[in-house]
Design a protein around this motif. Structure first.
Motif, short mmCIF file in Angstrom:
data_model
loop_
_atom_site.label_atom_id
_atom_site.label_comp_id
_atom_site.label_asym_id
_atom_site.label_seq_id
_atom_site.Cartn_x
_atom_site.Cartn_y
_atom_site.Cartn_z
N ILE A 1 4.45 -6.47 5.45
CA ILE A 1 3.26 -6.07 6.21
C ILE A 1 3.39 -6.65 7.62
N ILE B 1 -2.63 3.85 5.24
CA ILE B 1 -2.96 2.64 4.46
C ILE B 1 -4.41 2.22 4.71
N THR C 1 -6.23 -0.52 5.99
CA THR C 1 -5.95 -1.77 6.72
C THR C 1 -6.97 -2.86 6.38
N VAL D 1 2.76 -1.02 7.28
CA VAL D 1 3.41 -1.61 6.11
C VAL D 1 4.78 -0.93 6.01
N SER E 1 0.29 -1.25 -3.21
CA SER E 1 0.58 0.19 -3.36
C SER E 1 -0.74 0.97 -3.44
N MET F 1 4.79 2.81 7.03
CA MET F 1 3.58 3.52 6.58
C MET F 1 2.35 3.09 7.38
N GLU F 2 1.62 4.09 7.87
CA GLU F 2 0.32 3.80 8.47
C GLU F 2 -0.79 4.49 7.69
N TYR G 1 -3.46 0.13 -2.06
CA TYR G 1 -4.03 0.17 -0.71
C TYR G 1 -3.22 1.08 0.23
N CYS G 2 -2.03 1.50 -0.25
CA CYS G 2 -1.26 2.49 0.51
C CYS G 2 -1.44 3.85 -0.17
N GLN H 1 1.03 6.28 -2.38
CA GLN H 1 1.98 7.28 -1.91
C GLN H 1 3.37 6.87 -2.43
N ALA I 1 5.31 3.85 -1.41
CA ALA I 1 4.75 2.55 -1.79
C ALA I 1 4.88 2.29 -3.28
N SER J 1 7.74 -0.27 3.38
CA SER J 1 8.20 -0.42 2.00
C SER J 1 9.73 -0.51 2.01
#
Ligand SMILES: Cc1cc2nc3c(=O)[nH]c(=O)nc-3n(C[C@H](O)[C@H](O)[C@H](O)COP(=O)(O)O)c2cc1C
Length: 235
Positions: free
Chosen positions: A73, A188, A190, A208, A56, A185-186, A58-59, A62, A65, A210
């Motif tokens: 992933i 993120i 990566t 990713v 989360s 989700m992009e 690393y996302c 938001q 996440a 969620s």
């Protein structure tokens, strides 16, 4: 189902998902159409709380996440093309038998040539150089007849990402079918996610997804799409 699927940004914390059911939806995702049936993908299913927390972060924490019950992933593995070619050739041998080439049917010969020669020619690369050689060759042939144009390394990356995006959508629709919700989700990091999964250099994060069960406020309003006439062209 297509109408029911929405990108959900807030999941119900009191409604956990059955990891086995999510696993089954990932298995259905592998039935998605994909380029040359090369299946250059991997799906990392995250259920443990501490890993979800890290992911989360690393996302960018938001909403989609931070409230997720599980995450998947989507990883592009273009680097596994040689392994996939081997699997295809073994599969072909299992259905057509192992015999001298001239004894194979026309269809079998085509399939062996495709995976034995055409695919290696399309995927082999060295520092992007082969890609530009292919691209130039295709371009020259293209002066005289219709030709496949995807020669460069960047073109082949798009080829692989395209297929995985179809698998991601198949996954999300399979989830909708069992009343589970998702959000692709992009937005993120990566690189950090790649490190978290201990992925090799050649692997790429596609997106990713969620997962959870929607709260009413988790769907941000009615759907907006530009007028269909703007995007539909009947020619
Ligand atoms: C490749 C891709 C990346 C997306 N990235 C994000 C994201 O990082 N965060 C987010 O909240 N939604 C993300 N979305 C969801 C879109 O915003 C959403 O699909 C769009 O607004 C249409 O809404 P709908 O899915 O409910 O029809 C992404 C969707 C796609 C296909």
């Amino acid at each position: 189902m297509v109408h029911t699927r929405r990108s959900v940004r807030k999941y119900d914390p009191n409604k956990p998902l059955d990891p086995e059911k999510v696993r089954q939806c990932i298995e259905l995702a592998t039935l998605a159409p994909n380029s040359s049936n090369m299946q250059l993908w991997e799906f990392y299913h995250i259920c443990e709380e501490d890993k979800l927390k890290k992911l989360s972060e690393y996302c960018f924490n938001q909403n989609a996440a931070s409230s997720a019950q599980q995450m998947v992933i989507m990883v592009v593995r273009k680097d596994l093309w040689r392994r996939r070619v081997k699997s295809q050739i073994n599969y072909l041998k299992s259905i057509y038998g192992e015999k001298p080439t001239k004894e194979y049917s026309k269809r079998a010969k085509f399939a062996f040539t495709y995976y034995g020669k055409v695919i290696p020619f399309s995927y082999a690369d060295f520092l992007g150089i082969f890609g530009y050689v292919r691209f130039t060759l295709y371009w020259l042939i293209g002066l005289f007849k219709p030709i496949y144009r995807q020669g460069r390394n960047s073109d082949m990356r798009i080829v692989a990402h395209k297929s995985l995006a179809l698998a991601a959508q198949t996954f999300m629709l399979a989830m909708t079918n069992i009343n589970y919700d998702t959000c692709p989700m992009e937005g993120i990091d990566t690189l950090r996610i790649k490190k978290l999964l201990h992925l090799p250099y050649g692997a790429e994060i596609n997106m990713v997804v969620s997962c959870g069960i929607r709260l009413p406020e988790g769907v941000y309003g009615d759907r907006f799409r530009v007028p269909f006439d703007e995007v539909y062209k009947n020619i």
